[in-house]
Design a protein around this motif. Sequence first.
Motif, PDB file in Angstrom:
ATOM      1  N   GLN A 157       9.505   3.714  -9.594  1.00 47.96           N
ATOM      2  CA  GLN A 157       9.100   3.015  -8.377  1.00 47.96           C
ATOM      3  C   GLN A 157       7.855   3.676  -7.784  1.00 47.96           C
ATOM      4  N   PHE A 158       7.074   2.897  -7.029  1.00 40.93           N
ATOM      5  CA  PHE A 158       5.868   3.427  -6.410  1.00 40.93           C
ATOM      6  C   PHE A 158       6.248   4.259  -5.190  1.00 40.93           C
ATOM      7  N   SER A 159       5.938   5.556  -5.230  1.00 39.74           N
ATOM      8  CA  SER A 159       6.149   6.399  -4.049  1.00 39.74           C
ATOM      9  C   SER A 159       4.882   6.455  -3.199  1.00 39.74           C
ATOM     10  N   SER A 160       3.723   6.128  -3.828  1.00 36.39           N
ATOM     11  CA  SER A 160       2.470   6.123  -3.084  1.00 36.39           C
ATOM     12  C   SER A 160       1.475   5.213  -3.794  1.00 36.39           C
ATOM     13  N   VAL A 161       0.764   4.412  -2.995  1.00 41.55           N
ATOM     14  CA  VAL A 161      -0.394   3.653  -3.485  1.00 41.55           C
ATOM     15  C   VAL A 161      -1.480   3.839  -2.433  1.00 41.55           C
ATOM     16  N   TYR A 162      -2.435   4.705  -2.733  1.00 40.47           N
ATOM     17  CA  TYR A 162      -3.516   4.968  -1.795  1.00 40.47           C
ATOM     18  C   TYR A 162      -4.723   4.133  -2.180  1.00 40.47           C
ATOM     19  N   ASP A 163      -5.184   3.304  -1.257  1.00 42.38           N
ATOM     20  CA  ASP A 163      -6.346   2.455  -1.482  1.00 42.38           C
ATOM     21  C   ASP A 163      -7.612   3.247  -1.163  1.00 42.38           C
ATOM     22  N   LYS A 164      -8.408   3.545  -2.181  1.00 44.27           N
ATOM     23  CA  LYS A 164      -9.580   4.404  -1.998  1.00 44.27           C
ATOM     24  C   LYS A 164     -10.695   3.693  -1.232  1.00 44.27           C
ATOM     25  N   GLY A 165     -10.803   2.378  -1.394  1.00 48.74           N
ATOM     26  CA  GLY A 165     -11.842   1.643  -0.676  1.00 48.74           C
ATOM     27  C   GLY A 165     -11.519   1.473   0.794  1.00 48.74           C
TER      28      GLY A 165
END
Length: 480
Positions: A143-151
């Motif tokens: 499962q996704f524990s983090s999705v950091y959007d760089k833009g």
Amino acid sequence: IAEAYDDVRRDFAAIRSTCIKVQQRVLSGLVKKGKRNPREFHFALFNPLGWKRSDYVVLEIKSREKNFLVLDHHGKTVEHQVLGRKKRVVQLLCHLDNVPPFSFTNLVVSPTSAKPTPSEGWKLSSRVIETPFYHIRLDSKGQFSSVYDKGLRRELIAKGARANQFQTFRDQPKQWEAWDIDPDYASKELDLLRLKKLRVVEAGPLRVMLRLEHQSENGTRISQDILLYHKSRRIDFVTDVRWRESQTLLKVAFPLYVKTHTATYEIQFGALQRTTKPTEPRQKAKYEVPAQQWVDLSESKFGVSLLNDCKYGYDASGNTLRLTLLRSPHYPHPLDPLRLSDERVTDQGDHRLSYALYPHAGDWRAGESLQRAREFNHPLMVIPGQMEDVSPLVILSSSNIVVDSIKKAEDSEDIIIRIHEGHGQPTKATLEFGPKVDYAAECDMLENELAPLKSVKSKLALKFSPFEIKTLKLTFRTKR
């Protein structure tokens, strides 16, 4: 229900066969075979949507070569990635820029001695992935524990939560089991699925694919491919399920770091908002609501849409979006479905479904969630051969005006185009047609003319009220 599945498979097989024959007949007059060079492969790509788009396509060619050069009709190099080889058939993933609306672009594939460009902006392991857009972490369950959007410089997943989480619940309504979902299902969560495998299948430069496999003790298997792209913000989840559960509800959950009290749901020819507050004096968040191709949670400057290609039950509570994937109630009893049930269970067998996460700047209008959902459901069509130069059938001046259908009129040789305003905003729009327009009229949905329209150089200027539907009848000047 098994009989319903059998009917659908049979009927859709006939529909597909008919559609393929119609397409082949039409395309035979438009798409010509490429030059007779055995080392060149020609493809025409058709955009079935009403706006210029950049997207990915998969081409298949018969070749023993390792490296290829892909050029568009302007001679410009097209980015590509070799996905695999099997029995002399090579699969190429290509990224195309600015494919015109309702029109074609051509590609030529030929062998080359040049080696492919190495991946840039990617860092990969089974648990940490860095793409040109995101920095992603997965936990031990996949499962996704983090999705950091760089833009956008912000985290997408709520603190301490897990996204793309398969959730199973005991689903036993007291009445109408085959029709209703138990209002208290959330208090009956089950722990059925176990992650068996997690591996990287594709590693760029255009696309990365992760493959996850889950199983239950009852024999249910879920195989999911997570697709991440180098020039698309979409995160796709292509999911195959072999379902073996009974009286069990399967959902996928995305707890998001978005501060809002409303969710926007797409309905036919429009969208509506519902509260996400679990409790509210007059109206509380509905525990299951219908929607079509997307649902969105947005702040003023940021939002996330959940797109889908075939599943239409959602719930949004607090900051969590969930999509209902499968149920397995008993068949309705033929004599007394209110109190009794059949022994057989629905939804058993194999299913393929896809959904996608789409983060964006601004709200769903600014982020063009409607357009991205249409692209998710209507990929570019790939036709072997080469297309002669054809102007786009229609070009729209406003992104919130959506073409829903183009068809021949029922009682004449005219063309019917049905369009609607998709953002709930008054709009002045111009429609520009490739063929010359001899006559135009607005009509009702039964194709009865209401009023003639004046076209100037094959352009129509129209005014739309919020979510207004218009039907146009057009006579195009034909060429010999």
